[in-house]
Design an enzyme around this catalytic site. Structure first.
Site, PDB file in Angstrom:
ATOM      1  N   ASP A 105       4.112  -4.500   6.396  1.00 53.50           N
ATOM      2  CA  ASP A 105       4.333  -5.834   6.925  1.00 53.50           C
ATOM      3  C   ASP A 105       4.607  -6.887   5.827  1.00 53.50           C
ATOM      4  O   ASP A 105       5.588  -7.637   5.894  1.00 53.50           O
ATOM      5  CB  ASP A 105       3.012  -6.112   7.660  1.00 53.50           C
ATOM      6  N   THR A 131       3.906   2.700   5.856  1.00 49.56           N
ATOM      7  CA  THR A 131       2.495   2.293   5.919  1.00 49.56           C
ATOM      8  C   THR A 131       1.723   3.277   6.783  1.00 49.56           C
ATOM      9  O   THR A 131       2.237   3.721   7.813  1.00 49.56           O
ATOM     10  CB  THR A 131       2.328   0.862   6.497  1.00 49.56           C
ATOM     11  N   ILE A 132       0.508   3.599   6.372  1.00 49.24           N
ATOM     12  CA  ILE A 132      -0.301   4.506   7.202  1.00 49.24           C
ATOM     13  C   ILE A 132      -0.821   3.797   8.451  1.00 49.24           C
ATOM     14  O   ILE A 132      -1.289   4.442   9.374  1.00 49.24           O
ATOM     15  CB  ILE A 132      -1.496   5.110   6.421  1.00 49.24           C
ATOM     16  N   ASP A 133      -0.724   2.469   8.484  1.00 51.55           N
ATOM     17  CA  ASP A 133      -1.355   1.707   9.575  1.00 51.55           C
ATOM     18  C   ASP A 133      -0.588   1.742  10.901  1.00 51.55           C
ATOM     19  O   ASP A 133      -1.148   1.405  11.935  1.00 51.55           O
ATOM     20  CB  ASP A 133      -1.530   0.240   9.169  1.00 51.55           C
ATOM     21  N   ASP A 186       1.499  -0.329  11.984  1.00 52.26           N
ATOM     22  CA  ASP A 186       1.387  -1.644  12.618  1.00 52.26           C
ATOM     23  C   ASP A 186       2.691  -2.446  12.615  1.00 52.26           C
ATOM     24  O   ASP A 186       2.663  -3.664  12.753  1.00 52.26           O
ATOM     25  CB  ASP A 186       0.267  -2.455  11.952  1.00 52.26           C
ATOM     26  N   GLY A 227       0.825  -1.212   0.000  1.00 51.57           N
ATOM     27  CA  GLY A 227       0.000   0.000   0.000  1.00 51.57           C
ATOM     28  C   GLY A 227       0.852   1.252   0.000  1.00 51.57           C
ATOM     29  O   GLY A 227       1.846   1.323   0.709  1.00 51.57           O
ATOM     30  N   GLN A 237      -7.649   8.547   2.752  1.00 52.67           N
ATOM     31  CA  GLN A 237      -6.669   8.516   3.850  1.00 52.67           C
ATOM     32  C   GLN A 237      -5.253   8.223   3.396  1.00 52.67           C
ATOM     33  O   GLN A 237      -4.306   8.416   4.142  1.00 52.67           O
ATOM     34  CB  GLN A 237      -7.051   7.429   4.868  1.00 52.67           C
ATOM     35  N   ARG A 290       1.312  -5.097  -6.042  1.00 54.21           N
ATOM     36  CA  ARG A 290       1.363  -6.360  -5.311  1.00 54.21           C
ATOM     37  C   ARG A 290       1.829  -7.394  -6.329  1.00 54.21           C
ATOM     38  O   ARG A 290       1.498  -7.309  -7.503  1.00 54.21           O
ATOM     39  CB  ARG A 290      -0.007  -6.666  -4.697  1.00 54.21           C
ATOM     40  N   ALA A 338      15.621  10.523   0.197  1.00 54.42           N
ATOM     41  CA  ALA A 338      16.665  10.454   1.225  1.00 54.42           C
ATOM     42  C   ALA A 338      17.624   9.294   0.963  1.00 54.42           C
ATOM     43  O   ALA A 338      18.853   9.447   1.078  1.00 54.42           O
ATOM     44  CB  ALA A 338      16.030  10.325   2.607  1.00 54.42           C
ATOM     45  N   HIS A 359      -9.940   5.486   0.517  1.00 57.98           N
ATOM     46  CA  HIS A 359      -8.608   5.832   0.015  1.00 57.98           C
ATOM     47  C   HIS A 359      -8.233   7.298   0.158  1.00 57.98           C
ATOM     48  O   HIS A 359      -7.068   7.648  -0.056  1.00 57.98           O
ATOM     49  CB  HIS A 359      -8.462   5.381  -1.435  1.00 57.98           C
ATOM     50  N   GLY A 381      -6.445   0.844   8.698  1.00 57.08           N
ATOM     51  CA  GLY A 381      -5.604   0.384   9.793  1.00 57.08           C
ATOM     52  C   GLY A 381      -5.348  -1.114   9.766  1.00 57.08           C
ATOM     53  O   GLY A 381      -4.655  -1.648  10.616  1.00 57.08           O
ATOM     54  N   ARG A 382      -5.968  -1.790   8.798  1.00 57.29           N
ATOM     55  CA  ARG A 382      -5.905  -3.260   8.722  1.00 57.29           C
ATOM     56  C   ARG A 382      -6.327  -3.862  10.045  1.00 57.29           C
ATOM     57  O   ARG A 382      -7.386  -3.535  10.544  1.00 57.29           O
ATOM     58  CB  ARG A 382      -4.501  -3.704   8.301  1.00 57.29           C
TER      59      ARG A 382
END
Ligand code: ADP
Length: 326
Positions: A106, A129-131, A133, A14, A258, A75, A25, A256, A174-175
């Protein structure tokens, strides 16, 4: 001394705001240290198919402020097979790439770990990742931007919720992690958050209603983390319609929205720090670690730890939300 002369960089899974700042960077720090850089397009897909191009400093000009990823992301089923990974390795060798920097979540870091084990290739991961996690890092690239995007939306929803005296369920991403939901609920002054971490412990809807929903308020916003574990916002709206028909309930699924947008200062700085640290790590001879940040210090987290462990939600934040939503 490290043997590495050429770095390959890719973004995978994602997309997240700040990935471009990280690409910039990594590229510039590598060039600064005299290394060659190759951009790999469409994540592992481009590694398998050989979509690879040399990157100079100018290739990453004017991108720090952009959401998404200039390298594209995808993917890739083939990379899940030994044949696909062998093809990827052959392309890497053909291009003279000695080490990989993988920016993703992940799944992407799981792929990097397997690849590194099979072919003895130094791989460094950046948490993109925005999650939020990934274990071993306080925050991930894209999380702060997504959080701010959610706030922006929820503040607007509040106007309607208040005017019409409604109960809103707002579904956020957030999965299987509740970081976005819990923290956006606190920051937007919401009445509750329904998160996957507590889905088996309590009936979160019943608790919210029992805790005195609308005792002193004329509107309520509940943030629901999208997840099979919570069932999502529609599930709770249906339940309210059936179990508490006196309430006027609405659902907004942010979707999306987000994931896009210009990264916040926080995400740009984080991505710049972690990207630079990825090259430092390679030069130090580190391999198969994710670069994270803990208590404002850059840290190396072995892939196995970053991926495998469930990152815990802070219970203190749950209590804060409860107390502030009376
Ligand atoms: P994210 O990185 O955002 O969690 P995904 O879970 O979709 O996204 O993973 C991105 C890609 O990483 C997958 O399409 C696949 O190519 C690769 N990948 C994920 N898990 C594995 C795995 N266990 N082994 C090999 N490759 C993997």
């Amino acid at each position: 001394m490290s043997e590495v002369k050429c770095i390959g960089i890719l973004t995978s899974g994602g997309d997240a705001p700040g990935m471009n700042a990280a690409i910039r960077a990594v590229t510039r720090t590598a060039i600064y240290h005299g290394l060659q850089v190759k951009g790999i397009y469409r994540g592992y897909k481009g590694l398998v198919s050989g979509e690879i191009k040399e990157f100079k400093s100018q290739n990453v000009s004017n991108i720090i402020q952009l959401g998404g990823t200039i390298l594209k992301t995808a993917r890739c089923k083939e990379f899940r097979t030994p044949e696909g990974r062998k093809q990827a390795y052959e392309n890497m060798k053909k291009e003279g790439i000695d080490a990989l920097v993988v920016i993703g979540g992940d799944g992407s870091l799981s792929g990097a770990r397997t690849f590194a084990q099979e072919f003895d290739v130094p791989c460094i991961g950046l948490p993109g990742t925005i999650d939020n996690d990934l274990y071993g890092t306080d925050t991930t690239i894209g999380y702060d931007t997504a959080l701010n995007t959610i706030l922006n939306c929820v503040d607007k929803i509040r106007d309607t919720a208040t005017s019409h005296e409604r109960l809103f369920f707002v579904e956020v991403m957030g999965r299987d992690a509740g970081f976005l939901a819990l923290n956006s609920a606190i920051a937007a002054g919401c009445e509750a958050a329904i998160i996957p971490e507590f889905s088996t412990e309590v009936d979160q809807l019943e608790e919210f209603i029992k805790n005195g929903f609308r005792k002193s308020k004329n509107s309520s916003i509940v943030i629901v983390a999208e997840s099979e574990l919570t069932g999502g916002a529609m599930h709770y709206a249906e339940r309210v319609k059936n179990e508490y028909p006196q309430y006027d309930v609405r659902v907004t699924i942010l979707g999306h929205l987000q994931r896009g947008g210009s990264p916040t200062a926080h995400d740009r700085i984080l991505a710049s720090r972690l990207g630079a640290a990825a090259i430092d790590a390679i030069l130090e001879g580190q391999r198969n670690v994710m670069i994270g940040v803990q208590n404002d210090e850059v840290v190396y987290v072995p892939f196995t730890r970053a991926i495998k462990k469930d990152k815990p939600i802070q219970h203190e934040l749950v209590d804060v939300l409860k107390a502030l939503s009376i």
